[in-house]
Enzyme design. Structure first.
Site, PDB file in Angstrom:
ATOM      1  N   GLN A  51      37.569  81.370  34.505  1.00 49.19           N
ATOM      2  CA  GLN A  51      37.652  81.013  35.926  1.00 49.19           C
ATOM      3  C   GLN A  51      36.285  80.890  36.590  1.00 49.19           C
ATOM      4  O   GLN A  51      36.174  80.302  37.661  1.00 49.19           O
ATOM      5  CB  GLN A  51      38.496  82.047  36.674  1.00 49.19           C
ATOM      6  CG  GLN A  51      39.966  82.018  36.300  1.00 49.19           C
ATOM      7  CD  GLN A  51      40.710  83.142  36.978  1.00 49.19           C
ATOM      8  OE1 GLN A  51      40.729  84.263  36.496  1.00 49.19           O
ATOM      9  NE2 GLN A  51      41.303  82.859  38.128  1.00 49.19           N
ATOM     10  N   CYS A  91      47.096  83.487  41.614  1.00 52.47           N
ATOM     11  CA  CYS A  91      45.877  83.339  40.818  1.00 52.47           C
ATOM     12  C   CYS A  91      44.739  82.924  41.745  1.00 52.47           C
ATOM     13  O   CYS A  91      44.926  82.068  42.614  1.00 52.47           O
ATOM     14  CB  CYS A  91      46.104  82.261  39.765  1.00 52.47           C
ATOM     15  SG  CYS A  91      44.671  81.939  38.742  1.00 52.47           S
ATOM     16  N   LEU A  92      43.551  83.509  41.535  1.00 51.93           N
ATOM     17  CA  LEU A  92      42.400  83.156  42.385  1.00 51.93           C
ATOM     18  C   LEU A  92      42.022  81.680  42.228  1.00 51.93           C
ATOM     19  O   LEU A  92      41.407  81.108  43.127  1.00 51.93           O
ATOM     20  CB  LEU A  92      41.197  84.045  42.050  1.00 51.93           C
ATOM     21  CG  LEU A  92      41.340  85.524  42.436  1.00 51.93           C
ATOM     22  CD1 LEU A  92      40.125  86.310  41.966  1.00 51.93           C
ATOM     23  CD2 LEU A  92      41.547  85.688  43.936  1.00 51.93           C
ATOM     24  N   HIS A 133      48.470  87.401  32.067  1.00 50.12           N
ATOM     25  CA  HIS A 133      48.033  86.273  32.908  1.00 50.12           C
ATOM     26  C   HIS A 133      46.563  85.934  32.609  1.00 50.12           C
ATOM     27  O   HIS A 133      46.206  84.771  32.410  1.00 50.12           O
ATOM     28  CB  HIS A 133      48.238  86.655  34.380  1.00 50.12           C
ATOM     29  CG  HIS A 133      47.698  85.668  35.373  1.00 50.12           C
ATOM     30  ND1 HIS A 133      48.494  85.023  36.289  1.00 50.12           N
ATOM     31  CD2 HIS A 133      46.438  85.222  35.614  1.00 50.12           C
ATOM     32  CE1 HIS A 133      47.751  84.222  37.024  1.00 50.12           C
ATOM     33  NE2 HIS A 133      46.499  84.323  36.648  1.00 50.12           N
ATOM     34  N   GLU A 134      45.714  86.974  32.569  1.00 50.62           N
ATOM     35  CA  GLU A 134      44.278  86.740  32.339  1.00 50.62           C
ATOM     36  C   GLU A 134      44.030  86.246  30.914  1.00 50.62           C
ATOM     37  O   GLU A 134      43.175  85.379  30.698  1.00 50.62           O
ATOM     38  CB  GLU A 134      43.464  88.001  32.611  1.00 50.62           C
ATOM     39  CG  GLU A 134      43.559  88.563  34.029  1.00 50.62           C
ATOM     40  CD  GLU A 134      43.385  87.532  35.124  1.00 50.62           C
ATOM     41  OE1 GLU A 134      42.629  86.558  34.930  1.00 50.62           O
ATOM     42  OE2 GLU A 134      44.028  87.687  36.184  1.00 50.62           O
TER      43      GLU A 134
HETATM   44 NI    NI Z   1      44.609  83.582  37.239  1.00 48.65          NI
END
Ligand code: NI
Length: 170
Positions: A51, A91-92, A133-134
């Site tokens: 990310q 999610c960011l 998720h990560e």
């Molecule tokens: Ni995420």
């Protein structure tokens, strides 16, 4: 420490597959520190190196209310998984979007820590959701990839509109 830029969906770089980290050295620890600062400021409960445009196998997770329980997982591998749960994920990299995703209820993960030492962590509930998720980010997968093509299309349109609006107001 420094605040890092978080890639926003549908940035194609979010679909890059991360490489394993060979040596946990000071440059990796510096990235961990910067990612932690970035995650806490956002604020978020998890962040993958993907990310912040570093395509290496590193994720951070802290689901505590007090923001003092940072889990650093380098080269994480799920070695056991059982059960099912559904959680409304965000999610960011996909701001203001929350959707139900099905994942394993309980997992056991093997990884390296901040010092480069191998450890295992058992997780269930939200912690298990967050780690899965990560870890998906490291495979180039964003949680919206689990949704129907129609829903995903709507989210893409919303994200593009958001970028346009922020450009106009800037
Ligand atoms: Ni995420």
């Amino acid at each position: 420490m420094a605040i890092l830029n978080i890639l926003n969906y549908p940035d194609p770089r979010l679909h890059t597959i991360a490489k394993p980290i060979e040596v946990v050295d000071n440059s990796i620890r510096k990235l961990v520190d910067d990612m932690a600062e970035t995650m806490y400021l956002a604020p978020g409960i998890g962040l993958a190196a993907t990310q912040v445009d570093h395509h290496i196998q590193l994720i951070l997770v802290d689901i505590s209310e007090t923001k003092d329980d940072l889990n650093v997982l380098i080269n994480p591998q799920i070695i056991e998984a059982s059960g099912h749960q559904e959680y409304q994920e965000g999610c960011l990299s996909v701001p203001d979007v929350f959707e139900l995703v099905k994942r394993a209820e309980r997992i056991k993960v093997k990884a390296l820590n901040y010092q480069g030492k191998s450890f295992e962590i058992e997780a269930d509930g939200l912690l298990a959701v967050c780690i899965q998720h990560e870890m998906d980010h490291l495979l180039g997968k964003v949680f919206v990839d689990y949704l129907s093509p129609l829903k995903r299309h709507r989210i893409k349109t919303k994200m593009k509109k958001r970028v346009k609006e922020s450009l106009i107001s800037a």
